[in-house]
Design a protein around this motif. Structure first.
Motif, PDB file in Angstrom:
ATOM      1  N   LEU B  85      20.331  52.152  42.585  1.00  0.00           N
ATOM      2  CA  LEU B  85      20.614  53.311  43.365  1.00  0.00           C
ATOM      3  C   LEU B  85      22.151  52.980  44.279  1.00  0.00           C
ATOM      4  O   LEU B  85      22.979  53.468  44.894  1.00  0.00           O
ATOM      5  CB  LEU B  85      19.707  53.198  44.211  1.00  0.00           C
ATOM      6  CG  LEU B  85      17.943  53.236  44.076  1.00  0.00           C
ATOM      7  CD1 LEU B  85      16.435  53.282  44.729  1.00  0.00           C
ATOM      8  CD2 LEU B  85      18.277  55.250  43.787  1.00  0.00           C
ATOM      9  N   GLU B  88      25.274  54.607  42.906  1.00  0.00           N
ATOM     10  CA  GLU B  88      25.525  56.342  43.394  1.00  0.00           C
ATOM     11  C   GLU B  88      25.609  56.642  44.359  1.00  0.00           C
ATOM     12  O   GLU B  88      25.576  57.631  44.198  1.00  0.00           O
ATOM     13  CB  GLU B  88      23.738  56.739  42.451  1.00  0.00           C
ATOM     14  CG  GLU B  88      22.952  56.624  43.382  1.00  0.00           C
ATOM     15  CD  GLU B  88      21.600  57.564  42.138  1.00  0.00           C
ATOM     16  OE1 GLU B  88      21.280  56.911  41.137  1.00  0.00           O
ATOM     17  OE2 GLU B  88      20.656  57.384  43.144  1.00  0.00           O
ATOM     18  N   GLY B 224      16.076  52.891  40.886  1.00  0.00           N
ATOM     19  CA  GLY B 224      17.308  53.799  39.833  1.00  0.00           C
ATOM     20  C   GLY B 224      16.482  52.480  38.536  1.00  0.00           C
ATOM     21  O   GLY B 224      17.153  53.266  37.553  1.00  0.00           O
ATOM     22  N   HIS B 230      15.769  58.717  41.845  1.00  0.00           N
ATOM     23  CA  HIS B 230      16.761  58.225  42.947  1.00  0.00           C
ATOM     24  C   HIS B 230      17.284  58.759  43.776  1.00  0.00           C
ATOM     25  O   HIS B 230      16.472  60.082  43.830  1.00  0.00           O
ATOM     26  CB  HIS B 230      17.637  58.815  41.070  1.00  0.00           C
ATOM     27  CG  HIS B 230      18.346  57.764  39.561  1.00  0.00           C
ATOM     28  ND1 HIS B 230      19.387  56.759  40.069  1.00  0.00           N
ATOM     29  CD2 HIS B 230      17.994  58.012  38.469  1.00  0.00           C
ATOM     30  CE1 HIS B 230      19.003  56.669  38.796  1.00  0.00           C
ATOM     31  NE2 HIS B 230      18.618  56.580  37.877  1.00  0.00           N
ATOM     32  N   THR B 231      18.289  58.511  44.237  1.00  0.00           N
ATOM     33  CA  THR B 231      18.647  59.295  45.341  1.00  0.00           C
ATOM     34  C   THR B 231      19.177  60.432  45.029  1.00  0.00           C
ATOM     35  O   THR B 231      20.070  60.675  44.239  1.00  0.00           O
ATOM     36  CB  THR B 231      20.024  58.545  46.411  1.00  0.00           C
ATOM     37  OG1 THR B 231      20.981  58.763  45.587  1.00  0.00           O
ATOM     38  CG2 THR B 231      18.847  57.510  46.834  1.00  0.00           C
ATOM     39  N   LEU B 234      22.779  61.494  42.564  1.00  0.00           N
ATOM     40  CA  LEU B 234      22.636  61.455  40.893  1.00  0.00           C
ATOM     41  C   LEU B 234      23.350  62.521  40.724  1.00  0.00           C
ATOM     42  O   LEU B 234      24.616  62.873  39.543  1.00  0.00           O
ATOM     43  CB  LEU B 234      21.690  60.168  40.518  1.00  0.00           C
ATOM     44  CG  LEU B 234      22.072  60.346  38.873  1.00  0.00           C
ATOM     45  CD1 LEU B 234      23.727  59.235  39.318  1.00  0.00           C
ATOM     46  CD2 LEU B 234      21.017  59.440  38.842  1.00  0.00           C
TER      47      LEU B 234
END
Lengths: 96, 253
Positions: B85, B88, B224, B230-231, B234
């Motif tokens: 994470l 990104e 991640g 994912h945040t 991405l």
């Protein structure tokens, strides 16, 4: 880019191969000597140009003045005898 | 999970870290705070994209489904990416970019030292080559953390803000999961405890010299590298990174 306070200017010298001397390649801005080396690495040695870097803060270089060039350099013009061209080089000596 | 499957997953992690962080840094191209840093960050971005290429190429080879490194980079969707994470996270400002880079380098350097002793000859060769680049990345980011942290009150504050914000993404770096354990057991990758110790020592030493506090967050973000989540960033990265191949599939130039 901040214009409030610029980093000092550094002159960069690169040795391209062991055995050769460092050669002036340009200048750059950096906050201190260590960063100047890093910047020089990134700006001037990206294409395999060097094996050693010197940086000198530009302000520390004392340069000859163009108005003095006559007195500094012209007197050497008519002194051909200072060139080692009056010797016969023996045939066995290859690299002169 | 077989060793082959775990190796494929692991190579995706390494490759995606390099690809996504390389892309993030490339966003600075033409926007750097000064010319010299613009070039420096672009250089690092190029190193990382180069590493991503070798790693994803090898991942595709291990997978054995006939995919190429380009297909892995350009046609997987968000949930198939295995990057941390941390990498990104957006560039924000130079402080955020440098702290993100430093956290990653402080982890990546001991990791690649271990990978350079891998029993997998191919990965070992990639790691040996990359380690020279990563050694410089770590030096670059550490020097900047120290100078900006121990700089002006404004630079110090921006750096501390970045450290406080990004620290929650560091837990995932050195917490081993099944894939990590299998790789360590097979001698393909170093045990993450060793990497963790080196990471901790580096963070403490550099942050202390930079007069920055190392916060102790009560929880860490994760998800991640195992592809759990994912945040939101991405998706936007991939939209830009993959646009051409998505719009014109198999286009070459």
């Amino acid at each position: 880019m901040s214009t409030k306070k610029n980093w000092p200017l550094w002159e960069v010298f690169i040795r391209s191969k062991n055995g050769l001397s460092h050669k002036h390649v340009g200048s750059l801005h950096a906050a201190d000597a260590e960063m100047a080396i890093e910047n020089a690495r990134d700006v001037y040695t990206r294409r395999n140009e060097g094996v050693s870097i010197w940086v000198v803060e530009s302000g520390h270089i004392t340069a000859s003045s163009p108005n003095q060039s006559e007195s500094l350099f012209d007197p050497a013009d008519d002194k051909v005898y200072r060139h080692p061209t009056f010797y016969d080089v023996p045939d066995d000596i290859k690299h002169m | 999970m077989t060793t082959k499957e775990a190796t494929f997953e692991y190579l995706l992690r390494l490759g995606d870290n390099a690809l996504i962080l390389g892309h993030r840094l490339s966003e600075w191209c033409g926007h750097g705070p000064v010319l010299e840093q613009d070039i420096a960050m672009t250089n690092i971005a190029l190193d990382q994209v180069g590493q991503a290429r070798s790693l994803l190429q090898y991942a595709a080879q291990i997978e054995g489904e006939g995919r190429t490194e380009d297909q892995l980079a350009y046609t997987r969707d968000v949930m198939q990416f295995r990057n941390l994470l941390l990498v990104e996270q957006p560039n924000e400002n130079f402080a955020h970019t440098i702290v993100r880079q430093f956290f990653f380098d402080a982890f990546n350097f001991p990791l690649y030292q271990g990978l350079a002793r891998s029993k997998d000859e191919h990965l070992k060769a990639i790691a040996e080559k990359s380690l020279k680049e990563i050694t410089y990345h770590l030096r670059y980011s550490s020097e900047w953390v120290i100078r900006l942290g121990d700089g002006t009150p404004e630079s110090h504050k921006k750096m501390q803000d970045a450290v406080d914000e990004l620290i929650i993404y560091t837990g995932e770096l050195t917490t081993a999961d099944e894939v990590d354990l299998m790789m360590a057991e097979a001698g393909i990758a170093p045990a993450l405890e060793q990497v963790h110790t080196a990471f901790d020592e580096r963070l403490n030493a550099v942050l202390q010299e930079a007069t920055l506090n190392r916060p102790k967050p009560s929880y860490m973000q994760s998800g991640g590298k195992d592809g759990r989540m994912h945040t939101e960033y991405l998706g936007y990265i991939l939209a830009e990174l993959q646009f051409v191949q998505r719009a014109y599939p198999n286009m070459e130039w």
